[in-house]
Design a protein around this motif. Structure first.
Motif, short mmCIF file in Angstrom:
data_model
loop_
_atom_site.label_atom_id
_atom_site.label_comp_id
_atom_site.label_asym_id
_atom_site.label_seq_id
_atom_site.Cartn_x
_atom_site.Cartn_y
_atom_site.Cartn_z
N THR A 162 62.31 24.36 72.81
CA THR A 162 61.06 25.12 72.73
C THR A 162 61.14 26.30 71.76
O THR A 162 60.22 27.13 71.73
CB THR A 162 60.68 25.66 74.13
OG1 THR A 162 61.76 26.47 74.64
CG2 THR A 162 60.41 24.51 75.09
N SER A 163 62.21 26.40 70.99
CA SER A 163 62.35 27.51 70.05
C SER A 163 61.21 27.52 69.03
O SER A 163 60.81 26.48 68.51
CB SER A 163 63.70 27.38 69.31
OG SER A 163 63.78 28.34 68.27
N THR A 164 60.69 28.72 68.74
CA THR A 164 59.56 28.84 67.81
C THR A 164 59.92 29.61 66.54
O THR A 164 59.13 29.65 65.60
CB THR A 164 58.38 29.57 68.50
OG1 THR A 164 58.83 30.85 68.97
CG2 THR A 164 57.85 28.75 69.68
N GLY A 165 61.09 30.23 66.49
CA GLY A 165 61.47 31.02 65.33
C GLY A 165 61.90 30.15 64.16
O GLY A 165 62.52 29.10 64.35
N SER A 166 61.58 30.56 62.93
CA SER A 166 62.04 29.85 61.75
C SER A 166 63.50 30.18 61.51
O SER A 166 64.03 31.18 62.03
CB SER A 166 61.22 30.26 60.52
OG SER A 166 61.47 31.61 60.19
N ASN A 247 66.99 31.20 69.79
CA ASN A 247 66.08 32.18 70.36
C ASN A 247 66.49 33.61 70.01
O ASN A 247 66.13 34.56 70.71
CB ASN A 247 66.04 32.03 71.88
CG ASN A 247 65.45 30.71 72.32
OD1 ASN A 247 64.24 30.58 72.49
ND2 ASN A 247 66.30 29.71 72.50
N MET A 248 67.20 33.75 68.89
CA MET A 248 67.77 35.04 68.52
C MET A 248 66.71 36.12 68.33
O MET A 248 66.96 37.30 68.58
CB MET A 248 68.59 34.86 67.24
CG MET A 248 69.58 35.96 66.93
SD MET A 248 70.82 36.15 68.21
CE MET A 248 70.33 37.72 68.92
N ASP A 249 65.53 35.71 67.93
CA ASP A 249 64.46 36.69 67.68
C ASP A 249 63.99 37.37 68.97
O ASP A 249 63.32 38.41 68.92
CB ASP A 249 63.27 36.01 66.99
CG ASP A 249 62.80 34.76 67.72
OD1 ASP A 249 63.63 34.08 68.35
OD2 ASP A 249 61.59 34.46 67.66
N LYS A 250 64.36 36.81 70.14
CA LYS A 250 63.93 37.37 71.43
C LYS A 250 65.06 38.08 72.16
O LYS A 250 64.84 38.63 73.24
CB LYS A 250 63.39 36.26 72.34
CG LYS A 250 62.36 35.35 71.69
CD LYS A 250 62.15 34.11 72.54
CE LYS A 250 61.31 33.07 71.81
NZ LYS A 250 61.28 31.78 72.53
N LEU A 251 66.26 38.06 71.60
CA LEU A 251 67.44 38.47 72.39
C LEU A 251 68.15 39.73 71.88
O LEU A 251 69.21 40.07 72.40
CB LEU A 251 68.45 37.31 72.44
CG LEU A 251 67.94 36.01 73.05
CD1 LEU A 251 69.00 34.93 72.96
CD2 LEU A 251 67.53 36.23 74.50
N LEU A 252 67.60 40.40 70.89
CA LEU A 252 68.27 41.59 70.38
C LEU A 252 68.29 42.70 71.43
O LEU A 252 67.31 42.94 72.13
CB LEU A 252 67.55 42.10 69.11
CG LEU A 252 67.73 41.22 67.85
CD1 LEU A 252 66.90 41.78 66.72
CD2 LEU A 252 69.21 41.14 67.46
#
Length: 360
Positions: A162-166, A247-252
Motif C-alpha cells: 500500500t506504499s504511496t511514496g515515489s 513508508n519512509m516518508d511517514k516514519l521520520l
C-alpha cells in the motif's frame, strides 16, 4: 527438523529480535538510512547470522555447555576468554537496560502512559521470570516468537503493497535518517553496517544460544537449529527493511516505526503489535539479565535471584536515558565485542574443517 532444532531456532530468533529489531528502530538506523542499498546490507547480516548460529550451537552441543563462559574459554583460551566474558557481560547489561527503555517507549507511544510505567512493568516481569528454572525461561522466550513472526510479516508486507511514496521521495526521506554511529563516526556504507549489525546481535544472542545448544545432545540438531534461526532472522530483517523504506516518508523521527505501520492499517492491529513488541522486549530483556546475573551467581540459586532483582532495579533507573539514544550508543560498542567473536568463531570453524580433512 526435530523438536530440539526448532526450539533452538525460535529461542535464537526471540533473544536477538527483541525490542530494537521488532520496533523497527534498529533496522531503520542500520539499513533503511542507506536507501535501497540497505537491502544488500541486510543480506550480509542474514548470511552471517546463519553461519554464526550454526557454529555456536554446534560447539556448545559438543561441549554440553551450561554457560556461555565455557564456549568463550574454548574459543579464546581461559585468560583471554575471561576478559571477553567480562566485557561482553558489561555490554549485555546495557542491552537489557535498553529493553526496559523500549518497554516504556512502546506503551507511551501506543497507550499514552508515562514511559516509566512501562519500564517498571517490564522490570517486574523480568525479575519474576528469572526466579524460574533455566528450561522454564527458555520455553517462555521461545513461545512468544511465532506470534511476533506473523505480526511482522503481515504488517510489513501489507505496508509494502500500500506504499504511496515515489522512489525519489523515499530516498530523500531515508537520507534524513540518522544512521548508526561507530566509534564516534557515522558508519559510511551498507556493507560495514550489515557486518556491525550481525556482530552486535550475535553478541546479544551468544549467551542464550550457548546455553540452549548445550541442552541438545545431537550436534547436528543443534547446528541445524542455529542455521535455521539465523536464516529466519535474515528473512525478517530483509522484509522489515523493505517495508520501512517503502513508508519512509511517514516514519521520520518516530521511535517505534512498526507501530505507525500497524496503526495505518487498523487501530486494533496497533494494539496487537504493541503487545507483540512487549513480548519480544521481554524475551530479550530476560536473556540479557540472565546472562549478566549468571556471571556472578549460579542460575536457580538464591543469590542468583537476589542479584537479578538488584541488577534489574538498577537497570530501571538507567533506562530513563531513552530508547533511541541507548540503541544508538550501547549497540555499536557491543558490535566491537561481536567482531572479536566473529573472528574467533571463523578461526574455530577453519580449524575444525582442517582437522576433519586431516582425519579422513
Amino acid at each position: 527438523m526435530n523438536k530440539h532444532s526448532w526450539q533452538i531456532a525460535l529461542a535464537y530468533m526471540s533473544v536477538v529480535i527483541g525490542g530494537g529489531f521488532a520496533s523497527g528502530n534498529e533496522v531503520l538506523q542500520f539499513f533503511t538510512g542507506y536507501g535501497l542499498a540497505g537491502i544488500a546490507g541486510s543480506v550480509v547480516s542474514a548470511l552471517l547470522f546463519a553461519f554464526l548460529g550454526m557454529h555456536i550451537a554446534r560447539i556448545s552441543s559438543i561441549m554440553q555447555a551450561d554457560s556461555h563462559k565455557q564456549v568463550l574459554y574454548s574459543l579464546f583460551g581461559r585468560q583471554a576468554g575471561l576478559i571477553v566474558d567480562v566485557v561482553l557481560s558489561f555490554f549485555l547489561y546495557g542491552v537489557g537496560v535498553a529493553m526496559l527503555a523500549g518497554a516504556g517507549s512502546t506503551l507511551a507511544q501506543q497507550f499514552g502512559l508515562a514511559p516509566l510505567a512501562g519500564s517498571v512493568l517490564m522490570t517486574l516481569l523480568v525479575i519474576g521470570t528469572l526466579c524460574l528454572n533455566v528450561r522454564g525461561i527458555i520455553n517462555l522466550i521461545s513461545a512468544v516468537m511465532p506470534f511476533l513472526l506473523v505480526m511482522i510479516l503481515a504488517i510489513t508486507i501489507y505496508s509494502i503493497y500500500t506504499s504511496t511514496g515515489s522512489q525519489g521521495e523515499l530516498n530523500q526521506a531515508a537520507e534524513q535518517v540518522q544512521v548508526i554511529t561507530f566509534l564516534g563516526a557515522d558508519v559510511p556504507n551498507w556493507a560495514l553496517s550489515g557486518l556491525l549489525y550481525a556482530s552486535f546481535n550475535i553478541a546479544v544472542g551468544f549467551p542464550m544460544l550457548a546455553v540452549i545448544g548445550g541442552l541438545t545432545k545431537s550436534h547436528k540438531s543443534a547446528a541445524l537449529g542455529g542455521t535455521v534461526g539465523g536464516l529466519g532472522l535474515g528473512l525478517l530483517i530483509i522484509i522489515l527493511n523493505v517495508g520501512l523504506f517503502a513508508n519512509m516518508d511517514k516514519l521520520l523521527n518516530i521511535e517505534i516505526p512498526t507501530l505507525v505501520l500497524a496503526q495505518a492499517i487498523h487501530p486494533w492491529l496497533a494494539i496487537m503489535m504493541s503487545l507483540a513488541l512487549i513480548c519480544m522486549i521481554y524475551s530479550t530483556a530476560v536473556g540479557m539479565f540472565f546472562a549478566f546475573s549468571a556471571r556472578f551467581a549460579a542460575p536457580e540459586t538464591r543469590n542468583f535471584k537476589l542479584l537479578s532483582a538488584v541488577f534489574a532495579v538498577v537497570g530501571l533507573g538507567l533506562s530513563q536515558v531513552g530508547f533511541t539514544k541507548l540503541v544508538g550508543t550501547v549497540y555499536p560498542m557491543l558490535g566491537v565485542v561481536g567482531l572479536v567473536l566473529i573472528v574467533a568463531i571463523g578461526v574455530s570453524w577453519m580449524r575444525t574443517r582442517k582437522q576433519n580433512s586431516t582425519s579422513e
